[in-house]
Enzyme design. Structure first.
Site, mmCIF file in Angstrom:
data_model
loop_
_atom_site.group_PDB
_atom_site.id
_atom_site.type_symbol
_atom_site.label_atom_id
_atom_site.label_comp_id
_atom_site.label_asym_id
_atom_site.label_seq_id
_atom_site.Cartn_x
_atom_site.Cartn_y
_atom_site.Cartn_z
ATOM 1 C CD GLU B 290 9.797 63.392 82.201
ATOM 2 O OE1 GLU B 290 10.683 64.146 82.593
ATOM 3 O OE2 GLU B 290 9.811 62.164 82.361
ATOM 4 C CB CYS B 324 13.445 70.082 77.730
ATOM 5 S SG CYS B 324 14.083 68.709 78.668
#
Lengths: 447, 529
Positions: B290, B324
């Site tokens: 990820e 993120c």
């Protein structure tokens, strides 16, 4: 407690209930009389509320459309949104709007014409609940209401405050408004608009940030003899808002002179404890406050927010619990009128009658308590209360439509809940017994 | 078709800081943690405390002179020991009844719940999170534990396959094997716990490689997992340098599964390594990576500007943009651009910057000196090709600590680094567009596809965004950070990730291998049921 005292208390409450009933019936009769010559709602508001009541989906779409309408700058945008919110094939579309949408399609009606019609409609609804678009309107509103023996508290509708510059502007509007209104002036201020950094995590610092601007407003109010109430918003701001009031009351030279008010929301589950704490503080610091007792206007928000965050719902789930708390707090506040000036803010005839009965029992002069109602809602009740010789004040927002929309949506939600009294024509149809029933588990629910 | 029911699990409430008792609890926990600063944390290899020659100092980013703890730094030898222990432990952990593994996760959730203030306070000091952010980090970790426990109950029995007389068909899931969890510092509690617990409950043993900036939290979390009943060799603590230990674990021929959350560069290098079997490696490694985002929020012409401003602030600047999911691009319709920008600029100016240990702080420090250098350089470079609309004056920042005020850029070249590269800092670039279609095109014109947001009150535009906005997590009329376990499963695609969703119903399936068993139940052709 001795048996004798128990009996006395029971008798007291029996007689209080009897007086509440008697006063309530008198109020109802007078309200009916007044209703005959006071129009309660303008035509488009009635129409809009009927659409909303008829279908929960229409209600959601109407409210969403209203919410976005002021941001639409061109007629084309208005028509496009109208079509998107109310697809033409949907049978639910209210007839007048359906007409508008279907006529623009074949070009029989131009977009500007439809947009004009929609704006007319919404402005009418806004006029029902919002006293004026500009601060200048406030003076004439105040005079008009004064001629009916009714006082007013103004709330300046504003965009949400996102910076200190905007908070400065918000405070400045109040200072100017107070100057215009003079000694009869009464304003209601949103604490969260006094600083963009109103954060319940840092109570002391946040209150200090808001205090600077509240002080300006309070100073001007003291100069002209006007009064200021700090509105109560979401429950998470309660401690912070009361802290702000306390800080102001302790300001040297200002704290003992300012006519300050705070609000207690009866729907908050621990409202009674909060009132106890507040009364203790006032006694300890030898200060006086006006206390506006309300049921609370953010019920749907509080429930949804708590469920989203995984918190216990901070408000009563059932309406009768709120009504019962309201009566208990009425008794507490009226019994403490040496420290607080009680303001009973409700449109519920039973709640109003109960407060009058309590005041009678305590042998309070009528001008120690004030009854408050919202602008545009329940003029007949206003008239009835005033005709009995009690002071009445309406809470009247002033401001443009964009910032006013949140207020308007709240009022429409309130008036399209199951319990809505505006549309029930209760003055004509509902029985006195139903209207005056003491709060208990057989009543309706919130929301 | 009927919609399947959502997976229910006991959600953990966020702290309610309007409650003075909860504020007092947090203050108390900060004091408790403060008294334990500077301790030494050994490696935990198969239950043994291993002290090394090299130590990593984990410092408080708001007060870099304050060492939160010294973590032992693993080298190649320690890594070999840990992998050998893991390989040894793997069959036993895989054979542990799934109910026991599930119970361990639930027990860990309970322990973390009891200590939530303490862990949150430690996150304030170790990675510089303000109170609410630190609390949310711990809450998310508790929820991963409970959610994956509940999710495992659903998948443990496998899935139904067709049956015919004379044969019995089974479709079940088995563990992959030794798993390296390479965790980031920005959600040092949540992401580490989420990845580790998912791997563990599915029967994989775990070697935890925490970020160099947050080894102390990782140590305590490892201990907590042991306390919850997970064997010491089934979850080992192996801090070290990313380029040594991280890379070493990824390439190690005995490591079968890699769970990584971090930068695009490292994520891509992991995927490359996974494609090249080492000598002696007898399986294909599987990696769940990820990576970052260059996330955009669109403000349409009919948007609620109050909400858009508040949402942009949260999305771009909470935890200094070091998420993120954070917004680094704000794409604004020209009809509202000129009204929005001055309000937004003033709002950014008002953000409360300071020591996150103070309750009156919205924006704390960046994670380390390198981050400050990187963001400073990006702002200097950005200033050459775009208009620096606002930058927080350095005089408003605390004297010590890795502080970096927020910055806003306008007139940003759409191909420039500001518009294209993830910065992981409090920098927001503003773009003016003529239409909603152009806004969506611009939003999609990046390598990443993680989160995205739209502020619009047009049902057709929202629908268009749902269909065309290329992001894993799309948020309509709300901030784009703060995904919740089980409610908004989180993860991106394009170059942001493989489309796996942490905290979602499919996550555990990534960590297992489906196995089909077909048994002939007939004898001499006669079906015997």
């Amino acid at each position: 407690m001795s048996e004798h005292r128990v009996r006395v208390r029971v008798e007291e409450s029996v007689s209080l209930e009897a007086r509440t009933q008697a006063i309530g019936r008198e109020l109802l009769a007078r309200a009916k009389q007044a209703h005959a010559h006071l129009s309660s709602l303008n035509r488009w508001t009635t129409q809009l509320l009927r659409w909303c009541l008829a279908d929960p989906h229409v209600k959601s779409q109407v409210l969403r459309f209203l919410d976005c309408l002021p941001s639409l700058t061109t007629p084309r945008a208005v028509v496009r949104h109208l079509r998107e919110y109310f697809p033409a094939d949907g049978w639910r579309l209210p007839a007048a709007l359906r007409l508008g949408v279907s006529l623009t399609r074949p070009g029989l009606l131009t977009a500007p014409a439809v947009s004009f019609m929609v704006h007319q409609l919404v402005e009418q609804v806004a006029q029902q609940f919002i006293a004026g678009a500009r601060a200048e309107d406030a003076v004439s509103v105040m005079q008009r209401l004064a001629s009916r023996g009714v006082r007013v508290s103004f709330d300046v509708l504003g965009e949400q405050v996102t910076s200190e510059a905007e908070a400065d502007r918000y405070a400045r509007q109040y200072v100017e408004l107070i100057s215009r209104l003079g000694a009869a002036g009464h304003v209601s201020v949103k604490p969260s608009a006094l600083t963009a950094q109103f954060d319940p995590l840092s109570v002391r610092e946040s209150a200090a940030r808001a205090l600077g601007r509240l002080r300006l407003i309070a100073q001007r109010a003291v100069e002209v003899g006007a009064a200021v109430t700090l509105d109560m918003e979401q429950v998470e701001y309660r401690e912070l808002t009361l802290e702000l009031a306390k800080q102001l009351l302790q300001e040297p030279g200002l704290g003992e002179r300012v006519r300050l008010g705070v609000v207690v929301q009866a729907y908050v589950s621990d409202a009674e404890q909060a009132v106890t704490d507040l009364l203790d503080w006032l006694a300890q610091h030898r200060r006086r406050l006006a206390v506006r007792l309300v049921k609370g206007a953010y019920w749907d928000y509080e429930v949804a927010h708590a469920l989203q965050m995984g918190w216990a719902v901070p408000v009563h789930r059932r309406k009768w619990q709120t009504d019962r708390t309201f009566e208990r707090l009425t008794e507490r506040l009226l019994a403490s009128s040496s420290m607080v000036r009680p303001e009973i803010a409700s449109h519920n005839l039973r709640s109003i009658a109960h407060a009058m009965a309590v005041a009678e029992e305590l042998k309070l002069p009528k001008d120690t308590v004030e009854f408050q109602l919202l602008y545009g809602m329940g003029d007949a009740i206003q008239a009835a209360v005033a005709s009995l010789g009690w002071p009445v004040r309406v809470y009247a927002p002033v401001g443009e439509l964009i910032p006013g929309m949140a207020y308007l949506v709240r009022r429409i939600l309130e008036n399209t809940a199951n319990e809505s009294f505006l549309l029930q024509d209760f003055l004509e149809t509902a029985s006195a017994d139903t209207l005056m029933a003491p709060p208990g588990p057989n009543g309706g629910s919130h929301g | 078709m009927a919609k399947p029911a959502a997976l229910e699990f006991p959600a953990e409430p966020f702290a309610n800081f309007a409650d003075s008792r909860q504020r007092a609890a947090f203050t108390g926990a900060l004091g408790d943690v403060g008294r334990e600063l500077g301790a030494r944390y050994p490696l935990l290899i198969a239950g043994e405390e291993v002290r090394t020659q090299q130590w990593l100092a984990s410092v408080n980013p708001a007060h870099p002179a304050q060492v939160v703890g010294h973590a032992a730094q693993a080298g190649g030898a320690e890594m070999e020991r840990a992998v050998a222990a893991a390989e040894h432990a793997q069959p036993r952990w895989a054979a542990t009844p799934v109910d026991e593994r599930i119970a361990s996760l639930r027990k860990a959730a309970g322990l973390l719940r009891e200590r939530r203030w303490w862990f949150a306070a430690l996150a304030v000091l170790e990675v510089g999170k303000p109170w609410r952010e630190a609390d949310a980090d711990v809450v998310e970790a508790v929820e991963y534990l409970d959610y994956y426990a509940a999710a495992m109950e659903q998948v443990a029995a496998g899935k139904a396959v067709l049956q015919r007389p004379g044969e019995a068909n089974q479709y079940r899931y088995v563990p992959r094997g030794v798993c390296a969890v390479i965790a980031p510092w920005n959600f040092p509690v949540a992401i580490l716990t989420g990845m580790a617990s998912a791997a563990l409950v599915t029967g994989n043993v775990v070697i935890l490689k925490p970020a160099e900036q947050s080894p102390v939290l990782a140590y305590h979390l490892t201990r907590l997992l042991h306390e919850a009943g997970i064997p010491a060799d089934a979850v080992q603590y192996l801090p070290g340098l990313g380029e040594d230990i991280g890379a070493g674990l990824v390439r190690h021929p005995k490591v079968r599964l890699i769970l990584f959350t971090g930068s695009k560069a490292v994520g891509l290098s992991i995927l490359q390594a996974v494609g090249q079997p080492e000598p002696g490696q007898r399986f294909l490694k599987h990696a769940v990576v990820e990576m970052g985002g260059k996330n955009a929020v669109i403000v349409d012409e009919d948007a609620d500007l109050d909400a858009a401003i508040k949402g942009a602030l949260v999305s771009a600047f909470s935890y200094g943009g070091q998420k993120c999911s954070a917004a680094s691009r704000l794409i604004i319709h020209e009809a509202v651009y000129d009204r929005l920008i001055p309000r937004l600029t003033k709002a950014v100016e008002g953000l409360r910057i300071g020591d996150p240990a103070s309750p009156d702080c919205e924006l704390g420090p960046l994670i380390d000196e390198e981050a400050v250098r990187r963001v400073t350089a990006a702002i200097a470079q950005g200033g050459r090709s775009a208009t620096l609309l606002y930058q927080c004056p350095s005089g408003r920042l605390p004297q010590e600590g890795y502080f970096m005020g927020p910055a806003l850029f306008a007139d940003v070249d759409r191909a420039s680094a500001l518009a294209q590269q993830e910065l992981f800092g409090p920098v927001l670039s503003l773009f003016r567009v003529r239409s909603f279609e152009e806004a969506l095109e611009l939003a999609n014109d990046v390598d990443y596809g993680l989160t995205g947001g739209v502020y619009s009150r047009s049902p057709s535009h929202l629908q268009h965004a749902i269909e065309a906005f290329e992001v894993g997590n799309l948020y309509l009329n709300r901030p784009i950070t703060g995904a919740l376990v089980g409610r908004q499963p989180f993860g991106g695609y394009k170059l942001s990730g493989l489309g796996t969703k942490a905290g979602g119903p499919d996550y555990l399936l990534q960590l297992m291998i489906p196995k089909t068993i077909c048994e002939n139940t007939a004898r001499h052709g006669m079906p015997l049921e």
